[in-house]
Design a protein around this motif. Structure first.
Motif, PDB file in Angstrom:
ATOM      1  N   PRO A   1       0.829  -1.211   0.000  1.00 13.25           N
ATOM      2  CA  PRO A   1       0.000   0.000   0.000  1.00 13.25           C
ATOM      3  C   PRO A   1       0.862   1.258   0.000  1.00 13.25           C
ATOM      4  CG  PRO A   1       0.007  -1.010   2.170  1.00 13.25           C
ATOM      5  CD  PRO A   1       0.701  -1.975   1.262  1.00 13.25           C
ATOM      6  N   PHE A   2       0.415   2.246  -0.747  1.00 11.62           N
ATOM      7  CA  PHE A   2       1.068   3.548  -0.750  1.00 11.62           C
ATOM      8  C   PHE A   2       0.641   4.337   0.470  1.00 11.62           C
ATOM      9  CE2 PHE A   2       0.251   8.072  -1.745  1.00 11.62           C
ATOM     10  CZ  PHE A   2       1.556   8.506  -1.917  1.00 11.62           C
ATOM     11  N   VAL A   3       1.600   4.887   1.207  1.00 15.77           N
ATOM     12  CA  VAL A   3       1.314   5.759   2.351  1.00 15.77           C
ATOM     13  C   VAL A   3       2.166   7.003   2.188  1.00 15.77           C
ATOM     14  CG1 VAL A   3       1.277   6.005   4.849  1.00 15.77           C
ATOM     15  CG2 VAL A   3       0.837   3.763   3.816  1.00 15.77           C
ATOM     16  N   GLU A   4       1.503   8.121   1.967  1.00 11.33           N
ATOM     17  CA  GLU A   4       2.217   9.348   1.645  1.00 11.33           C
ATOM     18  C   GLU A   4       3.079   9.814   2.809  1.00 11.33           C
ATOM     19  OE1 GLU A   4       1.285  13.732  -0.310  1.00 11.33           O
ATOM     20  OE2 GLU A   4      -0.352  12.478   0.400  1.00 11.33           O
TER      21      GLU A   4
ATOM     22  N   THR B   1       5.757   3.628   1.753  1.00 12.23           N
ATOM     23  CA  THR B   1       4.783   2.810   2.476  1.00 12.23           C
ATOM     24  C   THR B   1       5.058   2.923   3.966  1.00 12.23           C
ATOM     25  OG1 THR B   1       3.696   0.640   2.493  1.00 12.23           O
ATOM     26  CG2 THR B   1       6.101   0.642   2.450  1.00 12.23           C
ATOM     27  N   ASP B   2       4.261   2.216   4.773  1.00 14.18           N
ATOM     28  CA  ASP B   2       4.391   2.352   6.225  1.00 14.18           C
ATOM     29  C   ASP B   2       5.267   1.259   6.821  1.00 14.18           C
ATOM     30  OD1 ASP B   2       2.776   0.143   6.046  1.00 14.18           O
ATOM     31  OD2 ASP B   2       0.980   1.125   6.825  1.00 14.18           O
ATOM     32  N   ALA B   3       5.529   1.386   8.114  1.00 13.53           N
ATOM     33  CA  ALA B   3       6.448   0.469   8.789  1.00 13.53           C
ATOM     34  C   ALA B   3       5.943  -0.970   8.769  1.00 13.53           C
ATOM     35  CB  ALA B   3       6.672   0.927  10.229  1.00 13.53           C
ATOM     36  N   ALA B   4       4.638  -1.166   8.985  1.00 12.19           N
ATOM     37  CA  ALA B   4       4.083  -2.526   9.020  1.00 12.19           C
ATOM     38  C   ALA B   4       4.263  -3.216   7.672  1.00 12.19           C
ATOM     39  CB  ALA B   4       2.613  -2.489   9.405  1.00 12.19           C
ATOM     40  N   SER B   5       3.985  -2.495   6.581  1.00 12.03           N
ATOM     41  CA  SER B   5       4.153  -3.072   5.246  1.00 12.03           C
ATOM     42  C   SER B   5       5.626  -3.315   4.949  1.00 12.03           C
ATOM     43  CB  SER B   5       3.560  -2.137   4.190  1.00 12.03           C
ATOM     44  OG  SER B   5       2.179  -1.975   4.399  1.00 12.03           O
ATOM     45  N   TYR B   6       6.486  -2.427   5.405  1.00  9.28           N
ATOM     46  CA  TYR B   6       7.924  -2.584   5.207  1.00  9.28           C
ATOM     47  C   TYR B   6       8.416  -3.879   5.867  1.00  9.28           C
ATOM     48  CZ  TYR B   6      12.944  -1.646   5.658  1.00  9.28           C
ATOM     49  OH  TYR B   6      14.314  -1.745   5.607  1.00  9.28           O
ATOM     50  N   GLU B   7       7.921  -4.159   7.061  1.00  6.08           N
ATOM     51  CA  GLU B   7       8.346  -5.373   7.768  1.00  6.08           C
ATOM     52  C   GLU B   7       7.911  -6.630   7.017  1.00  6.08           C
ATOM     53  OE1 GLU B   7       6.934  -5.115  11.740  1.00  6.08           O
ATOM     54  OE2 GLU B   7       8.191  -3.378  12.250  1.00  6.08           O
ATOM     55  N   VAL B   8       6.712  -6.602   6.441  1.00  5.58           N
ATOM     56  CA  VAL B   8       6.249  -7.739   5.644  1.00  5.58           C
ATOM     57  C   VAL B   8       7.145  -7.910   4.421  1.00  5.58           C
ATOM     58  CG1 VAL B   8       4.367  -8.607   4.214  1.00  5.58           C
ATOM     59  CG2 VAL B   8       3.866  -7.582   6.442  1.00  5.58           C
ATOM     60  N   TRP B   9       7.439  -6.804   3.763  1.00  6.72           N
ATOM     61  CA  TRP B   9       8.193  -6.855   2.507  1.00  6.72           C
ATOM     62  C   TRP B   9       9.647  -7.260   2.725  1.00  6.72           C
ATOM     63  CZ3 TRP B   9       3.604  -6.348   1.221  1.00  6.72           C
ATOM     64  CH2 TRP B   9       3.218  -6.300  -0.116  1.00  6.72           C
ATOM     65  N   THR B  10      10.182  -7.019   3.916  1.00  3.38           N
ATOM     66  CA  THR B  10      11.590  -7.341   4.176  1.00  3.38           C
ATOM     67  C   THR B  10      11.728  -8.563   5.083  1.00  3.38           C
ATOM     68  OG1 THR B  10      11.612  -5.763   6.025  1.00  3.38           O
ATOM     69  CG2 THR B  10      12.323  -4.954   3.872  1.00  3.38           C
ATOM     70  N   SER B  11      10.656  -9.366   5.186  1.00  2.00           N
ATOM     71  CA  SER B  11      10.701 -10.519   6.078  1.00  2.00           C
ATOM     72  C   SER B  11      11.715 -11.560   5.626  1.00  2.00           C
ATOM     73  CB  SER B  11       9.303 -11.159   6.187  1.00  2.00           C
ATOM     74  OG  SER B  11       8.841 -11.548   4.892  1.00  2.00           O
TER      75      SER B  11
END
Length: 445
Positions: free
Chosen positions: A235-238, A263-273
């Protein structure tokens, strides 16, 4: 053509536009000047698939009709030339895509989009420009409803719509055709200059690396980790400090930040898992397009999007920038070229990437070659940066000019009377990383 455009003599306040508009222009709800498209592809009477991409409605090649495709195209809607299409979904996550397109070809498009046609006092060309300005001015993001803030026909049919007299609509459309042609011509010339400078850089790298095969080994032997970063779109988060790099973020050995999004921190953690991209790692694109690469710089936390690969380089035996230069001018270039030969898509699987051969001279030799290439490229890089900034300014100027003309902030009637019948022909601009978030616009197609 662009200077000293006069204003209309009598203006009145428009709450929707937070500005004054010509007093003699009418204002109608969307229902009076727009009709929702209800032509369904029952019986599969149409097979040509359309796609909204970078603000253009284009015919989607058969080889790109993959991924999230429907079981049957009967659920799609039929569009005809002159129609307008709006992508209404996910307003809260994506506030950068171009959501409005003008249809030039008959075909079908997902019914998740809103198909419209002008009626009543609106011409289809002016209707398209008006809706495009509603989009570019971000007013579209305050119109949606529901948890995912999705736009619907009920929102559009209540939208206040400016309705100039028919002859003024025609003048506005004609002026913008000429203005866009001039702006396009300038952008094309600047892109050609960039292409020539990139060719100059490639020639330098070819001269220094083209025949180098010292200590040749497979890529997998110079990496500590090779990670396939296939994910759904984050998700895009400005304004968030976590950057998602996609295939459009990598071009000619550089990170193009205009092709990335936050994007936000939660999405970043998923993407860098699976693996956290770190400065000095290399991003490689395995599809759409195949064979672009760049070193991840310091200073930003990044995640990698769809169709990208993360290369964690063993820096004691391979300089990351030397690896990137080889992707464009060394041993990997041949298999990359073969992957795209005879195909408009091109594709590398993980084995293809791991088995690519690269030259592995002594690490000090690698660094010396990198320094030689960078010194030789410094003037070209400076010129490219300047030219890209000029292109960005031209895009900004176009957006503001179209908005001012369509909403009556300037009066173009007198200058239109001096223009030739048809604008100067200009080659169609290729979609590139200056057109942000293109991948997001084919969501669900």
């Amino acid at each position: 053509m662009f200077r000293d455009l006069p204003r209309y003599p009598e203006m009145t306040v428009s709450q929707f536009w937070d500005a004054k508009v010509p007093s003699h222009w009418e204002v109608h709800p969307g229902l009076a000047v727009l009709a929702e498209n209800r032509r369904k592809n029952d019986g599969l009477i149409e097979s040509q698939v359309l796609s909204l991409s970078y603000g253009r409605v284009v015919v989607k090649p058969v080889e790109k009709q993959r991924g999230l495709v429907p079981d049957s195209y009967e659920s799609y809607q039929i569009l005809v030339p002159g129609d307008i299409v709006v992508r209404p979904t996910d307003l809260q996550n994506d506030q950068a895509s171009i959501r409005v397109g003008h249809v030039k070809d008959r075909g079908i498009i997902t019914s998740a989009y809103i198909g419209l046609r002008a009626r009543g006092s609106w011409s289809d060309a002016y209707a398209y420009h008006y809706l495009a300005v509603v989009d570019s001015s971000k007013r579209i993001y305050g119109m949606g409803s529901g948890l995912r803030q999705q736009l619907g026909w009920p929102d559009l049919k209540r939208m206040p719509c400016l309705v100039p007299p028919p002859e003024e609509q025609a003048a506005i459309v004609r002026y913008l055709a000429h203005a866009n042609a001039r702006i396009d011509k300038a952008i094309v010339a600047k892109r050609r200059l960039i292409a020539l400078l990139e060719e100059e850089k490639k020639a330098i790298a070819d001269m220094l690396l083209g025949q180098l095969d010292e200590g040749a080994r497979e890529v997998r032997h110079v990496l500590s980790q090779l990670v396939d970063c296939e994910h759904k779109t984050a998700p895009f988060v400005e304004g968030e400090p976590y950057w998602v790099l996609r295939t459009s973020s990598v071009k000619s050995g550089e990170i193009v930040w205009s092709g990335a999004y936050t994007t936000d921190a939660a999405s970043y953690e998923v993407w860098t898992s699976r693996a956290v991209p770190e400065p000095g790692d290399v991003i490689f694109t395995r599809e759409a397009p195949v064979g672009e690469a760049a070193v991840i710089p310091d200073g930003r936390r990044v995640a990698l999007g769809q169709r990208t690969v993360l290369m964690k380089v063993r820096k004691e035996i391979m300089d990351p920038q030397f690896l990137v230069y080889q992707v464009y001018a060394g041993l990997p270039r041949r298999p990359i070229s073969l992957a795209t030969q005879g195909s408009t898509v091109g594709h590398f699987n993980m084995d293809d990437i791991g088995w690519m051969r690269v030259a592995v001279p002594d690490i000090e030799v690698q660094r010396q070659l990198v320094n030689k290439i960078e010194d030789a490229n410094s003037d070209a890089n400076e010129a490219i940066d300047k030219t890209q900034s000029e292109i960005a300014l031209l895009h900004e100027f176009r957006t503001r000019l179209v908005a001012d003309v369509v909403t009556g902030q300037v009066d173009v009637r007198s200058i239109v009377a001096t223009l030739p019948d048809a604008p100067e022909a200009t080659a169609e601009l290729a979609a590139d990383s200056d057109d942000e978030f293109g991948d997001l616009q084919e969501e669900g197609l």
